[in-house]
Design a protein around this motif. Structure first.
Motif, PDB file in Angstrom:
ATOM      1  N   MET A   1       2.511  -5.325  -5.915  1.00  0.00           N
ATOM      2  CA  MET A   1       2.037  -6.479  -5.165  1.00  0.00           C
ATOM      3  C   MET A   1       3.189  -7.332  -4.654  1.00  0.00           C
ATOM      4  N   ASP A   2       4.278  -7.443  -5.431  1.00  0.00           N
ATOM      5  CA  ASP A   2       5.435  -8.215  -4.982  1.00  0.00           C
ATOM      6  C   ASP A   2       6.014  -7.611  -3.706  1.00  0.00           C
ATOM      7  N   ASP A   3       6.044  -6.259  -3.636  1.00  0.00           N
ATOM      8  CA  ASP A   3       6.569  -5.599  -2.438  1.00  0.00           C
ATOM      9  C   ASP A   3       5.714  -5.926  -1.217  1.00  0.00           C
ATOM     10  N   ILE A   4       4.405  -5.931  -1.411  1.00  0.00           N
ATOM     11  CA  ILE A   4       3.496  -6.244  -0.303  1.00  0.00           C
ATOM     12  C   ILE A   4       3.704  -7.682   0.166  1.00  0.00           C
ATOM     13  N   MET A   5       3.830  -8.601  -0.794  1.00  0.00           N
ATOM     14  CA  MET A   5       4.041 -10.000  -0.434  1.00  0.00           C
ATOM     15  C   MET A   5       5.337 -10.175   0.349  1.00  0.00           C
TER      16      MET A   5
END
Length: 502
Positions: A1-5
């Motif tokens: 999720m951090d990568d997507i953000m």
């Protein structure tokens, strides 16, 4: 999720011109009269002597809290703040200290106060933290904000529902009624608002020029109706989209640029787009680990008489279809399988994979008038086939029209010195008859200078011993170290004639 953000926030346009964090107005304010004139015996107030237009420019570059604080200096500064188009990023409303707890309701209340206090117009409003808090507690607050934004003529709006919150919701349909918008980005919502109530052809977004849909599902019927109702829309971007409809179909009389950025679909079809100038495709989606290794996206190019820029096409993941003909290895060129308008083409190829080398040639034959070719070399997990690149494969290739008569510049990125890469570069030098510039960008690798020097040495025999086809009087070969500034902003910048040149 951090990568997507991170991927999404790298694409969201900045709301404010660059300014130094924590900057201040460096002048002495003391003892002045109501119009900001300096007092006797006090420090010289140079800033207040500036014209109102300059002061307004200064205020617009400050975080919204600091901009509002200037209003206490004098009636003139109050007028300046009130007359400066509002630039609001709710991240600037977070507490100044690094305390362990943030009261999100206080941030949302601060947004309400700022929107109510400033008379407008609003230039840019970016709501992420407060947007997530308000959205997770129902649509009432967001609807009120959108009503104020519409009334005060907001031009650019970013609404991101941060995934840190426990639920995903839909943005209020009120966003479709903010007719003053020129740029809109929606991110991390469950789905785009239902457009069923919109009348076909109605000017829902009469001024909207740029639309970004970031990790937000949109149904085919809603996309189609939205495009019909946005007569000025020039740029449409899908960012980190992979749970949307399996088929993304674009029909628009106004679009000039479509970006499919870190996104996945079974089919991306540009059906009718008479003004479309560029179709930008970029993989590297943070979600690709969830996708089957054999997953493919069919890229269909329909009626696009102005298409000039295309890429990055990747044989690994893209199946190219032109005028209902699927381009395969060995497909013979014909008028029905060519897009003669394309002048700038970018491809990402694993040269160690035999099938991709074949598809590279098939793709090149579809674009006979390419003048600038960008090739990004990708590393194969395991090279496939026993392709003798140097002695057989490339030497046996039939003439390729764009290489023979039109390509003036080739940029080869991520050069690792592999035999297959050298063979392709030799092929280019021996076949490109009007080539003027060849740029070879060495891979970053581990950044070691000796490694970069070794890669450069591998190029010397190619450069000095190849029988070059081009007889141009001014012919240049440039070799530079890796690193690229290419980004979503660069790719979407319509003022750049070549968005891959960076």
């Amino acid at each position: 999720m951090d990568d997507i953000m991170r991927a999404i926030f790298a694409c969201i346009p900045g709301m404010r011109s660059p300014a130094s964090p924590g900057g201040c107005l460096s002048a002495a304010f003391g003892g002045g009269d109501d119009d900001g004139e300096e007092g006797e015996g006090e420090g010289e107030d140079r800033i207040s002597r500036l014209p109102d237009a300059v002061l307004s420019s200064i205020v617009s570059r400050l975080p919204v809290k600091d901009g509002a604080r200037t209003a206490v200096l004098s009636p003139r500064w109050r007028r300046v703040w009130a007359s400066t188009p509002l630039v609001l990023d709710d991240a600037d409303l977070l507490p100044d200290d690094d305390g362990p707890q943030i009261f999100w309701r206080d941030v949302a209340d601060a947004v309400s106060r700022v929107l109510a206090a400033h008379p407008g117009p609003f230039r840019c409003v970016r709501l992420t933290n407060a947007c997530s808090y308000a959205g997770s507690r129902g649509a009432a607050a967001l609807s009120r904000w959108l009503g104020v934004l519409a009334a005060k003529g907001v031009q650019e709006l970013v609404l991101v529902f941060l995934h840190a919150w426990p639920v995903r919701v839909e943005p209020p349909a009120d966003v479709l009624r903010v007719s003053s918008l020129r740029r809109l980005y929606l991110g991390l919502w469950r789905s785009f608002p239902d457009t069923e109530h919109l009348r076909p052809g109605a000017d829902v977004f009469p001024n909207l020029v740029e639309l970004g849909i970031c990790r937000t599902d949109i149904k085919a019927k809603d996309l189609d109706r939205l495009l019909q109702c946005s007569p000025a829309l020039e740029t449409l971007a899908f960012v980190v989209s992979y749970n949307t409809q399996p088929n993304v179909r674009v029909r628009s009389r106004s679009l000039r640029c479509v970006l499919f950025w870190m996104s996945i679909a079974e089919e991306l079809a540009v059906v009718v787009a008479p003004r479309l100038e560029r179709l930008i495709l970029w993989n590297g989606c943070p979600c690709t680990r969830r996708v089957r290794r054999d997953f493919r996206t069919r890229v269909k190019i329909g009626y696009t008489p102005e298409l000039k820029v295309l890429g990055y096409l990747e044989p690994r993941i893209h199946v190219l279809e032109i005028a209902n003909t699927v381009i395969e290895a060995g497909t013979k060129p014909s008028p029905g399988t060519m897009v003669p308008t394309v002048k700038v083409l970018a491809m990402k190829v694993r040269f160690g994979v035999r099938q991709e080398a074949k598809m590279l040639l098939s793709f090149l034959r579809c674009f006979p008038n390419v003048e600038t070719l960008h090739i990004m070399s990708a590393e194969a997990d395991e090279p496939t086939g026993k392709l003798n690149f140097k002695l057989k494969f490339w030497q046996d290739v039939a003439p390729v029209e764009c290489l023979k008569a039109h390509i003036k510049k080739v940029v080869f990125k991520n050069f690792r010195g592999e035999r297959s890469e050298l063979a392709f570069l030799r092929f280019v030098l021996e076949r490109a008859q009007i080539l003027q510039t060849l740029v070879v960008v060495l891979t970053d690798g581990d950044g070691d200078h000796a490694s970069q020097e070794e890669l450069g040495n591998r190029l010397k025999p190619l450069i000095y011993s190849t029988h070059r086809a081009s007889k141009c009087a001014e012919f240049f070969i440039f070799v530079r170290c890796g690193g690229t500034s290419w980004s979503f902003r660069t790719a979407s910048d319509l003022s750049r004639s070549d968005p891959f040149d960076c």
